[in-house]
Design a protein around this motif. Structure first.
Motif, PDB file in Angstrom:
ATOM      1  N   PRO A 204       8.338 -14.583 -17.476  1.00 26.04           N
ATOM      2  CA  PRO A 204       9.167 -13.795 -18.347  1.00 26.04           C
ATOM      3  C   PRO A 204       9.180 -15.074 -17.871  1.00 26.04           C
ATOM      4  CG  PRO A 204       9.659 -12.697 -16.265  1.00 26.04           C
ATOM      5  CD  PRO A 204       7.720 -12.999 -16.081  1.00 26.04           C
ATOM      6  N   GLU A 205      11.276 -14.675 -18.796  1.00 23.14           N
ATOM      7  CA  GLU A 205      11.870 -16.022 -19.215  1.00 23.14           C
ATOM      8  C   GLU A 205      12.600 -16.646 -17.683  1.00 23.14           C
ATOM      9  OE1 GLU A 205      15.028 -15.556 -22.466  1.00 23.14           O
ATOM     10  OE2 GLU A 205      15.772 -17.273 -21.665  1.00 23.14           O
ATOM     11  N   SER A 227       5.902 -15.369 -21.078  1.00 21.56           N
ATOM     12  CA  SER A 227       5.043 -14.020 -21.169  1.00 21.56           C
ATOM     13  C   SER A 227       5.460 -13.473 -22.806  1.00 21.56           C
ATOM     14  CB  SER A 227       5.012 -12.841 -20.440  1.00 21.56           C
ATOM     15  OG  SER A 227       7.018 -13.144 -20.308  1.00 21.56           O
ATOM     16  N   THR A 228       6.560 -14.137 -23.038  1.00 14.01           N
ATOM     17  CA  THR A 228       7.249 -13.393 -24.708  1.00 14.01           C
ATOM     18  C   THR A 228       6.451 -14.742 -25.787  1.00 14.01           C
ATOM     19  OG1 THR A 228       8.784 -14.652 -24.282  1.00 14.01           O
ATOM     20  CG2 THR A 228       9.050 -11.860 -24.034  1.00 14.01           C
ATOM     21  N   GLN A 233       1.574 -13.783 -23.937  1.00 11.59           N
ATOM     22  CA  GLN A 233       1.414 -12.558 -24.901  1.00 11.59           C
ATOM     23  C   GLN A 233      -0.074 -12.283 -24.880  1.00 11.59           C
ATOM     24  OE1 GLN A 233       3.677 -11.242 -28.511  1.00 11.59           O
ATOM     25  NE2 GLN A 233       4.858 -10.258 -26.848  1.00 11.59           N
TER      26      GLN A 233
END
Ligand SMILES: [Zn+2]
Length: 341
Positions: A204-205, A227-228, A233
């Protein structure tokens, strides 16, 4: 001895006072210099206030970048901020201040103050003894996270090798989720890359941003995806071979059907323990264990030791230093769950 012991102090708000001018790791109104030993939250106490009120705020360049990344709206770029490389000394009045490397997270430092009388006053910060140069000193303030004799890691295996082989084996079944604190996650990433684990890392960010800071300061973490992002994904949803790195506070929320590994320092029984259906705890710490703390104190040749009784229970460690090394030692601040020495 009296003169020596008065050269360092730990306040009730967690400021480590060294000599006449320096306060480390919490705001202290009477001190013109604030030192930030590293970017963990329990060492950033009152930092905005220090930036406002102190003459200078000192830290390594990596700690500056990490602290900004981990704290929204914290700006450490003004003229009061002085970044200092390991081994470089600055003078303030009659005192000399030097930051020395501490093996803990990226940018972590020990602090040495030499006063006009030549007394050497040191604060270890958080550290792992194995790769931390010991600072020779007269007075030492030492961390006490694993300061009880029960906190020993006498494992028969190399924990990092074990972790690598666990990840490699589980990658055959798809994505492996790895949970830990900021800083330690990046250490695991680097360990995997050094062991030729070449699958993508997904995160994640916030973890991604911390990883980018680590790369800026010399770590090599290879292919990383958010992850975004589309690639991230695809990897996660397809359960493809990759390692997904998440802060430990996401443990209940992601990767619940995957192989999962948590890294934690609070494990002393065994290097690896099963804690869930497909979940394991691996005893990887960025702090010294009890033996490491004692070894550091002995090698520092300090005549007087103060254990940090603000961030951990320093009273037991102080008693053990007196008993095992015959060195005068007290926990500070007083009055927090301590026994009489
Ligand atoms: Zn720390």
């Amino acid at each position: 001895m009296k003169r020596v012991i008065e050269r360092a102090h730990v306040t009730k708000t967690g400021a480590i006072l060294l000599g006449d001018n320096v306060a480390c790791d919490a705001f202290e109104a009477t001190r013109p210099l604030r030192v930030v030993t590293h970017a963990h939250a329990d060492h950033l106490g009152g930092l905005r206030k220090s930036v406002k009120c102190c003459e200078k705020v000192l830290m390594t360049p990596a700690t500056r970048d990490l602290a900004e990344t981990l704290n929204d709206n914290l700006k450490l770029r003004g003229e009061k901020i002085k970044t200092l490389q390991y081994g470089k000394t600055i003078k303030y009045g009659d005192e000399k201040i030097t930051l020395h490397k501490a093996d803990h997270i990226l940018g972590a430092a020990q602090v040495l103050v030499e006063d006009a009388g030549g007394i050497r006053i040191a604060y270890s910060g958080d550290f792992r003894v194995e790769n931390t140069p010991v600072v020779d000193c007269d007075v030492l303030v030492v961390e006490a996270t694993y300061g009880k004799p029960s906190c020993r890691r006498n494992f028969e295996v190399d924990v990092k090798e074990l972790l690598v082989s666990m990840v490699e084996r589980r990658l055959r079944g798809g994505t492996v989720y790895l949970f830990g604190f900021h800083g330690k996650l990046q250490e695991v990433m680097q360990t995997l890359r050094q062991s030729d684990v070449e699958v993508p890392f997904v995160m994640p960010e916030r973890v991604y941003e911390v990883s980018k800071v680590c790369e800026k300061h010399g770590m090599n973490l290879g292919c990383m995806s958010l992850s975004t992002s589309k690639e991230g994904q695809e990897l996660l949803e397809g359960n493809l071979p990759c390692v997904a790195f998440y802060h430990v506070n996401q443990r209940q929320h992601v990767g619940l059907r995957n192989a999962r590994i948590c890294v934690s320092g609070w494990e002393f029984q065994t290097a690896c323990r099963q804690i869930g259906d497909r979940e394991y705890l691996v005893a990887l710490s960025d702090h010294s264990d009890f033996d490491g703390l004692i070894e550091y104190v002995r090698r520092s040749k300090a005549k007087q030791v103060i254990t940090d009784n603000y961030r951990s229970q320093g009273n037991v460690l102080a008693g053990e230093i007196v008993k095992r090394l015959g060195i005068s030692a007290v926990p500070m601040p007083r009055g927090k769950g301590q026994t009489t020495l």
